[in-house]
Design a protein around this motif. Structure first.
Motif, PDB file in Angstrom:
ATOM      1  N   GLU A   1       0.542   4.840   0.227  1.00 34.53           N
ATOM      2  CA  GLU A   1       0.343   5.939   1.026  1.00 34.53           C
ATOM      3  C   GLU A   1       0.676   5.323   2.310  1.00 34.53           C
ATOM      4  O   GLU A   1       1.326   6.218   3.079  1.00 34.53           O
ATOM      5  CB  GLU A   1      -1.468   6.227   0.934  1.00 34.53           C
TER       6      GLU A   1
ATOM      7  N   SER B   1       2.329   3.002  -6.726  1.00 38.46           N
ATOM      8  CA  SER B   1       1.024   3.812  -6.601  1.00 38.46           C
ATOM      9  C   SER B   1       0.617   4.398  -7.720  1.00 38.46           C
ATOM     10  O   SER B   1      -0.244   5.223  -8.205  1.00 38.46           O
ATOM     11  CB  SER B   1       2.147   5.121  -5.761  1.00 38.46           C
TER      12      SER B   1
ATOM     13  N   GLU C   1       0.348  17.042   2.157  1.00 34.29           N
ATOM     14  CA  GLU C   1      -0.204  16.282   1.436  1.00 34.29           C
ATOM     15  C   GLU C   1      -1.350  16.624   0.896  1.00 34.29           C
ATOM     16  O   GLU C   1      -1.810  16.574  -0.108  1.00 34.29           O
ATOM     17  CB  GLU C   1       0.446  14.526   1.444  1.00 34.29           C
ATOM     18  N   HIS C   2      -1.775  17.305   1.768  1.00 39.14           N
ATOM     19  CA  HIS C   2      -3.623  17.618   2.256  1.00 39.14           C
ATOM     20  C   HIS C   2      -3.043  19.099   1.440  1.00 39.14           C
ATOM     21  O   HIS C   2      -3.974  19.697   0.846  1.00 39.14           O
ATOM     22  CB  HIS C   2      -4.373  17.943   3.954  1.00 39.14           C
TER      23      HIS C   2
ATOM     24  N   TYR D   1       3.797  14.957   7.035  1.00 36.89           N
ATOM     25  CA  TYR D   1       3.927  14.647   5.904  1.00 36.89           C
ATOM     26  C   TYR D   1       1.999  14.774   6.093  1.00 36.89           C
ATOM     27  O   TYR D   1       1.844  15.301   3.906  1.00 36.89           O
ATOM     28  CB  TYR D   1       3.959  13.175   6.221  1.00 36.89           C
ATOM     29  N   LEU D   2       1.091  14.291   6.239  1.00 32.64           N
ATOM     30  CA  LEU D   2      -0.416  14.589   5.672  1.00 32.64           C
ATOM     31  C   LEU D   2      -0.494  15.798   6.071  1.00 32.64           C
ATOM     32  O   LEU D   2      -1.108  16.192   4.969  1.00 32.64           O
ATOM     33  CB  LEU D   2      -1.132  14.050   7.240  1.00 32.64           C
TER      34      LEU D   2
ATOM     35  N   MET E   1       4.643   4.740   2.336  1.00 30.04           N
ATOM     36  CA  MET E   1       4.907   6.466   3.051  1.00 30.04           C
ATOM     37  C   MET E   1       4.602   7.835   4.284  1.00 30.04           C
ATOM     38  O   MET E   1       5.995   7.599   4.520  1.00 30.04           O
ATOM     39  CB  MET E   1       5.049   7.493   1.582  1.00 30.04           C
ATOM     40  N   LEU E   2       3.390   7.179   4.868  1.00 21.94           N
ATOM     41  CA  LEU E   2       3.516   7.631   5.879  1.00 21.94           C
ATOM     42  C   LEU E   2       4.165   6.654   7.544  1.00 21.94           C
ATOM     43  O   LEU E   2       4.712   7.678   7.763  1.00 21.94           O
ATOM     44  CB  LEU E   2       1.379   7.505   5.903  1.00 21.94           C
TER      45      LEU E   2
ATOM     46  N   ASP F   1       0.612  -1.210  -0.427  1.00 25.81           N
ATOM     47  CA  ASP F   1      -0.301  -0.311  -0.269  1.00 25.81           C
ATOM     48  C   ASP F   1       0.854   1.148   0.006  1.00 25.81           C
ATOM     49  O   ASP F   1       1.092   2.294   0.827  1.00 25.81           O
ATOM     50  CB  ASP F   1      -0.667  -0.355   1.049  1.00 25.81           C
TER      51      ASP F   1
END
Length: 690
Positions: free
Chosen positions: A54, A373, A235-236, A231-232, A57-58, A52
């Motif tokens: 995502e 991805s 990306e957001h 990170y979130l 990476m997170l 996965d």
């Protein structure tokens, strides 16, 4: 619950690799992890495992990049900013372009945008994999620094290029101006978001650190959650999460440098936690690569052997082109900063370092994550050649790992150390023996002294052997010498003038019998059988005399003494002799302590290990305790001031050794660090027990 099982199995795989690594040194750790991951893929829990991107990476890449950023000082990045841009951006874009053009030339059915997408996927390098392969090799320092600086930001460059390529595939056309604008927005936006968010988080942590009652319980969790939040957030906002996380790591490094000696405990704890987490995550990366291999192999089976062979040839070609591009980029570059890392242009050193840099362009799981991805559909149509892109990315990873693992050990010399592990152990033992000797001289309370010596001895590498009698020739020789010393002392004029000959003979007889029994190497079954027989006799005696409690035993003894005069005389004689023997035991104990102190001084002066002498000390200490009827060792509290003095003695020994050049500075640095850690741990444990 299934995810918890998967995480537990992955961690077990990491543990298993580290155990295997103890016995298999020649295979790089990254290959062991890949092999174990591939083996785990046959377990039912991983049978349908898919990466996965995502989540990967997170949970994995973000904290690794955050820690990598913390290892880079702001001053170092500022000094090498041109090198970073050149290697992480310019070289990455150049490599992607030549790989994309070459791929587009050989794959006639692929669009240029699709070829650039593949190039963007295989651009990111993995410095951690290189370190695993070059462990024990003398990697040129400049090349090593260049690889670290390159890997900081080229992941983000690859991700931005991939997004650009995917947008071109989706829209169908490409604008150079809009492409550059998007690149700058994503890259600079990620740096800006990471910096601003980090400044706010650092200020919050600093404020809580000053005002919170239990600052560690608040600030450390905030620090651990920082890379995930940043990170979130990035990306957001549509900017690079990787660049934001790296920038955040650099900002936190700057914070640590400013705090220096402030909040020392929190900084040490946080650093230890992050070191442990990133070490595990770096190993998990290659384990996941091994877990992903079956899915890639299944895709190879689907496209057929002929098409697979073509992809293998293309993958080899891509690797050769990337190596060639990296090699000539470094060889021909005339930048002063590049010269500082790789040597002057047109010299043999530059060519050699350029070759090492090219081979060290190893690719890792982030390349595979970018490949996985890729969307399944684009413009409501299946993504063209998605399986082929994933296969090529995997093959490039394996080829780069294999070439580096084979070639680098052939062209790089073995790393030369100014010291060996045995030298460190010997110096550490001498340091501890010195502190033990000082405790013998300065601590008058024998119980406290023995407790201190036991704690100090636990610092030695072979603590397990020191805690159990090894019956070596050296031990038996030392034991015999001290036994002879005791015998000579107890028959000296000093003792003969004060004690009756029968008392002295009885004492020596007990000593000889005790040492003989303690040094017998008996079969465990025989010892167990003897203990059972002794316990059975005791039970029979207590049952027949009905003496189970202390009061009943005292009453029985009193009645028997009243009824049996001979028994009473024997008991009274023993009680009288026992007091005399205890007095003799005290004198012998002091003399043995003095003898051991002199013996240790001699050993330390002649650089002789005193491990066996410590075992002899324990043997005699057990005998003295038995004579005093102290069968259970008393717990002795050692206060903080005593520990501080002991660790200061160790520090003085190392410092004096450096000054008189008997201890190498490299060994001294290792021992200074161990002393600081031991002191912190001991004081912390002592504080918890209070």
């Amino acid at each position: 619950m299934t995810n918890l099982y998967l995480i537990a199995l992955i961690i077990i795989g990491v543990i298993l690799t580290n155990i295997i690594k103890i016995y298999i040194h020649k295979i790089p750790e990254s290959f062991l992890l890949i092999l174990i991951g591939a083996g785990f893929s046959f377990l039912p829990a991983f049978r349908h495992f898919t990466l996965d991107p995502e989540f990967f990476m997170l949970i994995i890449i973000a904290p690794i990049m955050f820690m990598d950023g913390q290892k880079q000082s702001f001053h170092k990045l500022k000094t090498n900013i041109r090198v970073i841009i050149e290697l992480s951006v310019s070289l990455a874009i150049f490599t992607a372009l030549i790989v994309g053009v070459m791929t587009n030339y050989f794959e006639k059915n692929w669009t240029l945008a699709l070829s650039i997408a593949l190039a963007a996927i295989v651009v990111p390098t993995d410095a951690v994999a290189v370190k695993s392969i070059t462990n024990g090799l003398a990697m040129p320092k400049g090349v090593n620094n260049a690889l670290e600086l390159e890997s900081l930001f080229n992941d983000a460059t690859g991700l931005v290029l991939l997004d650009l390529a995917l947008s071109v595939i989706s829209i169908g056309n490409f604008s150079l101006v809009s492409g550059i604008e998007q690149f700058l927005f994503v890259a600079l936006g990620g740096i800006l978001v990471g910096f601003i968010a980090s400044v706010i988080i650092v200020r919050i942590r600093y404020s809580l650190n000053l005002r919170s009652v239990n600052a560690a319980a608040t600030t450390i969790p905030i620090n651990l959650l920082t890379p995930f939040f940043i990170y979130l957030l990035a990306e957001h906002l549509g900017v690079s999460g990787i660049l934001a996380v790296v920038t955040s790591g650099v900002a936190h490094n700057w914070e640590n440098n400013r705090l220096k000696l402030n909040s020392t405990e929190i900084q040490l704890t946080t650093h230890t936690i992050w070191e442990t987490i990133t070490t595990i995550l770096n190993e998990v990366v290659f384990l996941i690569l091994g877990l992903s291999l079956p899915a890639v192999i299944n895709q190879m089976v689907k496209i057929g052997s002929i098409n697979t062979f073509k992809l293998v040839i293309l993958s080899i070609g891509i690797y050769v082109v990337m190596f060639t591009g990296r090699f000539w980029w470094i060889k021909l570059e005339k930048n002063q900063h590049i010269e500082n890392l790789f040597g002057k242009n047109n010299q043999q050193e530059r060519s050699f370092n350029a070759r090492i840099f090219g081979i060290s362009g190893v690719h890792g799981t982030i390349t595979l994550a970018m490949a996985f991805s890729l969307p399944q559909t684009i413009n409501n149509q299946p993504f063209p050649y998605r399986n082929e892109l994933i296969i090529i990315a995997t093959l490039v990873i394996l080829i780069s790992l294999l070439v580096a693992a084979v070639v680098l050990p052939m062209i790089l010399p073995n790393a030369e150390k100014g010291f060996s592990a045995q030298e460190i152990n010997d110096t550490r033992d001498q340091m501890i023996d010195y502190a033990i000797l000082k405790s013998q001289q300065n601590i008058t309370d024998r119980n406290l002294r023995e407790a201190v010596i036991s704690d100090l001895n636990s610092q030695k590498t072979n603590t397990f052997n020191n805690n159990q009698i090894t019956y070596s020739d050296t031990y038996l020789t030392e034991l015999g010498e001290i036994t002879d010393f005791v015998s000579s002392y107890t028959h000296s004029d000093e003792i003969n003038d004060e004690f009756d000959e029968k008392i002295v003979d009885l004492y020596n007889k007990i000593l000889q019998r005790t040492l003989l029994n303690s040094n017998k190497r008996q079969h465990p079954f025989k010892s167990f059988r003897r203990q059972i027989r002794r316990t059975t006799h005791e039970i029979e005696f207590h049952v027949s005399t009905r003496t189970f409690t202390k009061k009943q035993k005292k009453k029985f003894r009193k009645q028997r003494m009243a009824q049996d005069p001979q028994y009473a005389a024997k008991v009274n004689s023993w009680n009288t002799n026992r007091l005399i023997i205890l007095d003799l035991n005290e004198k012998v104990m002091r003399e043995v302590d003095n003898y051991l102190e002199t013996k240790m001084q001699t050993n330390l002066k002649n650089n002789v290990n005193s491990n066996e002498l410590y075992q002899v000390r324990k043997t005699f200490d057990r005998f003295f305790s038995m004579m005093q009827r102290q069968y259970h060792q008393k717990h002795v509290e050692i206060d903080n001031s005593t520990f501080v003095k002991l660790f200061q003695d160790e520090f003085d020994f190392v410092q004096n050794g450096v000054q008189n050049q008997s201890i190498a500075p490299e060994i001294a640095n290792i021992l200074f660090n161990e002393i600081n850690q031991a002191q912190s741990l001991q004081l912390m444990q002592n504080q918890q027990e209070v």
